[in-house]
Design a protein around this motif. Structure first.
Motif, PDB file in Angstrom:
ATOM      1  N   THR A 152      12.278  -5.903   0.112  1.00 29.05           N
ATOM      2  CA  THR A 152      12.415  -4.454  -0.013  1.00 29.05           C
ATOM      3  C   THR A 152      11.047  -3.814   0.172  1.00 29.05           C
ATOM      4  OG1 THR A 152      14.283  -4.706  -1.544  1.00 29.05           O
ATOM      5  CG2 THR A 152      13.178  -2.563  -1.503  1.00 29.05           C
ATOM      6  N   LEU A 153      10.916  -3.023   1.240  1.00 28.16           N
ATOM      7  CA  LEU A 153       9.636  -2.438   1.624  1.00 28.16           C
ATOM      8  C   LEU A 153       9.827  -0.976   1.999  1.00 28.16           C
ATOM      9  CD1 LEU A 153       8.525  -5.287   4.087  1.00 28.16           C
ATOM     10  CD2 LEU A 153       7.864  -5.068   1.681  1.00 28.16           C
ATOM     11  N   SER A 154       8.770  -0.187   1.905  1.00 25.19           N
ATOM     12  CA  SER A 154       8.824   1.188   2.396  1.00 25.19           C
ATOM     13  C   SER A 154       8.810   1.174   3.923  1.00 25.19           C
ATOM     14  CB  SER A 154       7.616   1.982   1.884  1.00 25.19           C
ATOM     15  OG  SER A 154       6.422   1.493   2.469  1.00 25.19           O
ATOM     16  N   VAL A 155       9.111   2.316   4.529  1.00 22.45           N
ATOM     17  CA  VAL A 155       9.103   2.397   5.991  1.00 22.45           C
ATOM     18  C   VAL A 155       7.727   2.048   6.574  1.00 22.45           C
ATOM     19  CG1 VAL A 155       9.365   3.947   7.973  1.00 22.45           C
ATOM     20  CG2 VAL A 155      11.053   3.987   6.129  1.00 22.45           C
ATOM     21  N   PRO A 156       6.625   2.662   6.088  1.00 21.28           N
ATOM     22  CA  PRO A 156       5.317   2.316   6.662  1.00 21.28           C
ATOM     23  C   PRO A 156       4.972   0.836   6.522  1.00 21.28           C
ATOM     24  CG  PRO A 156       5.152   4.331   5.375  1.00 21.28           C
ATOM     25  CD  PRO A 156       6.498   3.748   5.085  1.00 21.28           C
TER      26      PRO A 156
ATOM     27  N   VAL B  87      23.740  -2.756   3.108  1.00 22.64           N
ATOM     28  CA  VAL B  87      25.015  -3.388   3.460  1.00 22.64           C
ATOM     29  C   VAL B  87      24.986  -3.978   4.864  1.00 22.64           C
ATOM     30  CG1 VAL B  87      26.358  -2.030   1.819  1.00 22.64           C
ATOM     31  CG2 VAL B  87      26.118  -1.200   4.176  1.00 22.64           C
ATOM     32  N   THR B  88      24.302  -3.329   5.809  1.00 20.70           N
ATOM     33  CA  THR B  88      24.243  -3.918   7.152  1.00 20.70           C
ATOM     34  C   THR B  88      23.382  -5.173   7.156  1.00 20.70           C
ATOM     35  OG1 THR B  88      22.434  -2.394   7.792  1.00 20.70           O
ATOM     36  CG2 THR B  88      24.695  -1.742   8.357  1.00 20.70           C
ATOM     37  N   THR B  89      22.300  -5.147   6.391  1.00 22.71           N
ATOM     38  CA  THR B  89      21.479  -6.356   6.258  1.00 22.71           C
ATOM     39  C   THR B  89      22.267  -7.447   5.539  1.00 22.71           C
ATOM     40  OG1 THR B  89      19.451  -5.030   6.209  1.00 22.71           O
ATOM     41  CG2 THR B  89      19.305  -7.272   5.357  1.00 22.71           C
TER      42      THR B  89
ATOM     43  N   VAL C 291      14.679  -1.124   3.368  1.00 18.46           N
ATOM     44  CA  VAL C 291      13.927  -0.010   2.785  1.00 18.46           C
ATOM     45  C   VAL C 291      14.626   0.612   1.578  1.00 18.46           C
ATOM     46  CG1 VAL C 291      12.579   0.547   4.832  1.00 18.46           C
ATOM     47  CG2 VAL C 291      14.868   1.508   4.586  1.00 18.46           C
ATOM     48  N   GLY C 292      15.690  -0.025   1.104  1.00 23.52           N
ATOM     49  CA  GLY C 292      16.323   0.419  -0.130  1.00 23.52           C
ATOM     50  C   GLY C 292      17.424   1.440   0.031  1.00 23.52           C
ATOM     51  N   TRP C 293      17.746   1.802   1.271  1.00 27.21           N
ATOM     52  CA  TRP C 293      18.862   2.723   1.493  1.00 27.21           C
ATOM     53  C   TRP C 293      20.149   1.925   1.507  1.00 27.21           C
ATOM     54  CZ3 TRP C 293      16.147   4.403   6.593  1.00 27.21           C
ATOM     55  CH2 TRP C 293      14.916   4.989   6.279  1.00 27.21           C
TER      56      TRP C 293
END
Length: 312
Positions: free
Chosen positions: A65-69, A45-47, A38-40
């Motif tokens: 890279t996607l939004s939460v919804p 880094v964990t991904t 989600v771009g955070w």
């Protein structure tokens, strides 16, 4: 078949069983592992770290890279397999429908001790703004703005709900949506000039960790406050791909680990996956618990494969 021949065949079968790995790897359909990001920076880094390990094991991770919804809708329709960024309890409303219809599963907690909520500079807290309701009495000093991150984020949704509730006395405030980097730039600019600002903060975060900030009280049952981060998968994924599923279930990060990996990404613009690989090279023991009960894609020695990949 003679008795001696049968005995010899039985011995060979037993020997083969003893050297067969605990798992036989995964089906060919499991080779590509599709992640949502989600771009955070923490999820990047964990991904990235998980992708490094999966590649060493012979898998082919892909990251969208996607939004939460969109992430949760994509897990439901099986366009995405894994999401490592389910911050709880702030995402309760985002995930509820998918948990209710059993299209998304939570398979573990990958981070504990996190924090999430509205923050102000410490000098603003020292001036008396220490809780949510203190904001309304100082609207002009804040310019009537609360700074969030990207549209569709759970934190922005919570802020909007807070503004809408009369009891919070936030009438006239507006949510300013931006990126993580854009919000931090605004916060650093304001704090450099001792201006008043309120924005969305979280831990772990190396830049916010260096800022002198204060988490506001009075968040009620909004979802802000102490947080844990969970691993989500699409329904049935760990049954279809048990070897990857075992790795994902084993994943555990720490505040210190994530902070160390996030630091060069935020401050130097470094590539999150490369940073994660460098960190794992320098801290090889961190990956060992992740590999418990895990093999390579084709059933080989996972620890040896990861060790060789990190040494290369």
């Amino acid at each position: 078949m003679t008795s001696l021949t049968r005995t010899f065949a039985a011995v060979l079968a037993i020997g083969a069983a003893l050297v067969t790995p605990a798992h036989a790897g995964d089906a060919e359909s499991c080779k590509t592992v599709k992640f949502a990001d989600v771009g955070w920076t923490d999820i990047q880094v964990t991904t990235g770290a998980t992708s490094v390990v999966l590649e060493a094991l012979g898998y082919a991770p892909e990251v969208a890279t996607l939004s939460v919804p969109v992430t949760y809708a994509s897990l439901k329709n099986k366009d995405i397999d894994v999401f490592l960024g389910n911050w709880m309890p702030s995402m309760t409303a985002d995930i509820k429908a998918y948990m209710d219809d059993k299209s998304v599963e939570t398979i573990g907690t990958n981070l504990e001790g996190a924090g999430y909520g509205l923050v102000v500079p410490q000098y603003v807290a020292d001036a008396g703004v220490k809780s949510l309701t203190d904001l309304g009495a100082n609207k002009d000093k804040f310019g009537g703005k609360i700074y969030g991150i990207e549209s569709g984020n759970d934190g922005n949704r919570i802020i909007s709900e807070m503004i809408a509730k009369p009891e919070n006395k936030l009438e006239g405030f507006e949510l300013v949506e931006s990126s993580e980097a854009g919000m931090l730039t605004e916060a650093e600019r304001a704090m450099k000039d001792n201006q008043w600002i309120v924005f969305l903060g979280w831990t772990p975060h190396p830049i916010m960790g260096e800022m002198k900030i204060h988490y506001l009280d009075g968040m009620g049952d909004s979802g802000f406050g102490a947080a844990t981060v969970h691993t989500n998968v699409r329904a049935g994924y760990t049954s279809e791909c048990p070897n990857v599923g075992k790795l994902l279930t084993n994943l555990k990060f720490t505040l210190e680990m994530e902070g160390a990996m996030m630091d060069p990404v935020l401050k130097d613009g470094a590539d999150p996956k490369q940073v994660a690989k460098d960190w794992l090279k320098a801290n090889p023991d961190a990956v060992k618990p992740w590999l418990d009960g895990v093999t390579t894609f084709d059933g080989g020695d996972a620890a040896a494969a990861v060790s060789a990949a990190l040494a290369g």
